[in-house]
Design an enzyme around this catalytic site. Structure first.
Site, PDB file in Angstrom:
ATOM      1  CD  GLU A 174      -2.042   2.543  -3.618  1.00 18.71           C
ATOM      2  OE1 GLU A 174      -3.084   3.140  -3.920  1.00 18.71           O
ATOM      3  OE2 GLU A 174      -1.545   2.591  -2.484  1.00 18.71           O
ATOM      4  CG  ASP A 217      -1.866   1.155   1.255  1.00 17.94           C
ATOM      5  OD1 ASP A 217      -2.754   1.161   0.393  1.00 17.94           O
ATOM      6  OD2 ASP A 217      -1.740   2.065   2.098  1.00 17.94           O
TER       7      ASP A 217
HETATM    8  C1  NOJ Z   1      -4.261   3.258  -0.871  1.00 23.92           C
HETATM    9  C2  NOJ Z   1      -5.454   2.390  -0.654  1.00 23.92           C
HETATM   10  O1  NOJ Z   1      -5.799   1.749  -1.850  1.00 23.92           O
HETATM   11  C3  NOJ Z   1      -6.545   3.296  -0.146  1.00 23.92           C
HETATM   12  O2  NOJ Z   1      -7.782   2.659  -0.095  1.00 23.92           O
HETATM   13  C4  NOJ Z   1      -6.125   3.832   1.200  1.00 23.92           C
HETATM   14  O3  NOJ Z   1      -7.081   4.769   1.656  1.00 23.92           O
HETATM   15  C5  NOJ Z   1      -4.771   4.527   1.122  1.00 23.92           C
HETATM   16  N1  NOJ Z   1      -3.815   3.776   0.370  1.00 23.92           N
HETATM   17  C6  NOJ Z   1      -4.200   4.755   2.495  1.00 23.92           C
HETATM   18  O4  NOJ Z   1      -3.817   3.528   3.054  1.00 23.92           O
END
Ligand code: NOJ
Length: 515
Positions: free
Chosen positions: A246, A199
């Site tokens: 991500e 993440d």
């Molecule tokens: C990316 C995640 O996909 C999202 O849903 C989240 O709010 C943020 N990162 C913070 O963790």
């Protein structure tokens, strides 16, 4: 090829809270998911990516993790998670877990200890605690969810949170943090998890004390790569495991750095997700993607949606079909029939491209974004943090419709945590199962063909009319997508099309796979 299953995989994203509710409390859970594994196996996917299932106050849908080595009671138990992993494997499905290293929950043991231990303590070194400046926060950084990126604890110190105040940022210069995450990875790999989704992967390195240097102070700082080199070493100690990042970065050269052979195996292709459904723009994104990935030997990924973005059917029904995280175009007019038609074509395009493909639950049903949720039920922290100007992401997280004519559409016994629109009765799995022309059956047919003819590899562009993209894959399968205004001729035997051909011509907003 053993050890590289992710290269051409189809990965289905399960948002556990909204997939299937096994105990009737209105929230999806692991029992529900275990019951529905046969659906996923039949759909024809290779792996599941699960959004966070850890104990959490759920200030940000579980991305505020209180304990990285357990499962939230609302979802089940650690034993059920282990059972799920075993059952998924038996059904031919791998499991990718979401790990959140940028921040934890304000209710994590470490953060509580840090607050209790007070200024200057080693416990506070694991986060970013600072005295204020002129009665205000230490610097002017803004949170990604809106408002200042600093909040205060009772003794007057401030702590950094790039997201909500309930999500204190870890300090990655702390050896405790580095070592603990290595241990978290091992904890889940030991339990059979096949991959980790990282993440907010580009945000981990920051220095709130540094003088501004003209670069983004917390996105894609050079030091972040050292962290992933460490993660890769931990991962490589287990056979067949992968890391997917991500990494939202507009600069492809910077993005590619995360995919170097000693860092992550893959990363989500947000340029493709963001791209308007227009031939020149798509061709450019595809070419750039291939050009950045191939020299590194990293497989591209093709992503049309996830739990943070507006559903494709709604997005593609609008005048502007691109996606922008900063402007969700909430409430802008959309033509759902056109949106569905285009989403079907886009799916065949994504699934034909070389590399891995991600499918977000409900994408295969053609679910639209639910834009008219009652405001008092909205849970995304973006809604409150934006001063109720941005409704946030709840509209793509509405519980999944399985069967029946009215809510909860087989989701579970009680009232789902977000209400489902009554007109989803035509979109349930049950309704679509019976219709050979449904979105669900298009996905099933496409995934079956993909298994035989597509996946990892390369492509060759073919000459095509204006507004049309056409390419051939190594297997000989050709994909043609018509994004122009007129029907176009196609040659070859049509194996699958996103909509009916008209007198042998491929109509606008339609894609076909040919041999
Ligand atoms: C990316 C995640 O996909 C999202 O849903 C989240 O709010 C943020 N990162 C913070 O963790």
């Amino acid at each position: 090829m053993p050890g590289t299953w992710w290269r051409g995989a189809v990965i289905y994203q399960v948002y556990p809270r909204s997939f299937a509710d096994g105990n009737g409390d209105g929230a999806g859970d692991l029992a529900g998911l275990r019951d529905r594994l046969p659906y996923l196996a039949r759909l024809g996917v290779d792996a599941l990516w699960l959004n966070p299932w850890y104990p959490s106050p759920m200030a940000d849908g579980g991305y505020d993790v209180a304990d990285y080595r357990d499962v939230a009671a609302v979802f089940g138990t650690l034993a059920e998670a282990e059972a799920l992993i075993g059952e998924a494997h038996a059904a031919g499905l791998r499991i990718i877990l979401d790990v959140v290293p940028n921040h934890s929950s304000h209710e994590s043991a470490w953060f509580r200890e840090a607050v209790a231990a007070g200024p200057g303590s080693p416990e506070r070194e694991r986060f970013w605690f600072r005295p204020g400046r002129d009665g205000g926060p230490p610097n002017d950084w803004q949170s990604i969810f809106g408002g200042p990126a600093w909040s205060r604890v009772p003794d007057g110190e401030w702590y950094l949170h790039l997201f909500a105040p309930e999500q204190p940022d870890f300090n990655w210069t702390s050896p405790d943090v580095v070592n603990d995450f290595h241990d978290v990875l091992r904890f889940w790999f030991e339990r059979g998890v096949d991959g980790i989704r990282i993440d907010s992967a580009a945000l981990l390195v920051k220095d709130p004390d540094a003088e501004p240097d003209g670069l983004d102070p917390f996105t894609d700082r050079d030091g972040v790569h050292e962290i992933y080199r460490g993660w890769r070493k931990v991962t490589d100690a287990y056979p067949d495991r992968m890391l997917v990042g991500e990494v939202w970065l507009p600069d492809q050269e910077r993005f590619a750095r995360y995919l170097r052979p000693d860092e992550m195996h893959t990363a989500f292709n947000f340029d493709f997700l963001n791209c308007a459904l227009e031939p020149e723009a798509l061709r450019k994104v595809i070419d750039t993607t291939l050009a950045t990935h191939i020299p590194l030997g990293a497989p591209p990924t093709w992503v049309l949606s996830n739990h943070d973005v507006v559903r494709p059917v709604t997005r593609y029904g609008r005048a502007g079909t691109s996606f922008d995280l900063q402007d969700r175009q909430h409430g802008a007019p959309t033509d759902r029939v056109l949106g569905l038609r285009r989403a079907r074509a886009a799916a065949l395009l994504a699934m034909a491209l070389p590399g891995a493909v991600y499918i977000y639950q409900g994408e295969e049903l053609g679910l639209p974004e639910v834009e008219d949720l009652p405001d008092d039920l909205r849970q995304d922290p973006i809604w409150a943090r934006s001063g109720h100007t941005d409704p946030g992401r709840d509209g793509c997280r509405v519980p999944f419709p399985w069967s029946g004519d009215e809510p909860p559409f087989g989701f579970g016994g009680g009232d789902p945590w977000l209400p489902q629109p009554p007109d989803w009765k035509t979109l349930t799995v049950e309704a679509q199962d019976a219709d050979p022309g449904s979105m669900l059956n298009l996905y099933r047919d496409a995934l079956a063909l993909r298994r035989e003819h597509l996946g990892d590899g390369s492509l060759t562009w073919l000459p095509s009319a204006d507004g049309v993209l056409a390419f051939r894959r190594d297997s000989g399968l050709t994909c043609v997508i018509n994004l122009g205004a007129e029907p176009v001729p196609v040659t070859g035997e049509v194996l699958l099309a996103s909509g009916p051909l008209q007198d042998g011509l491929l109509p606008p907003d339609t894609a076909a796979w040919l041999r």
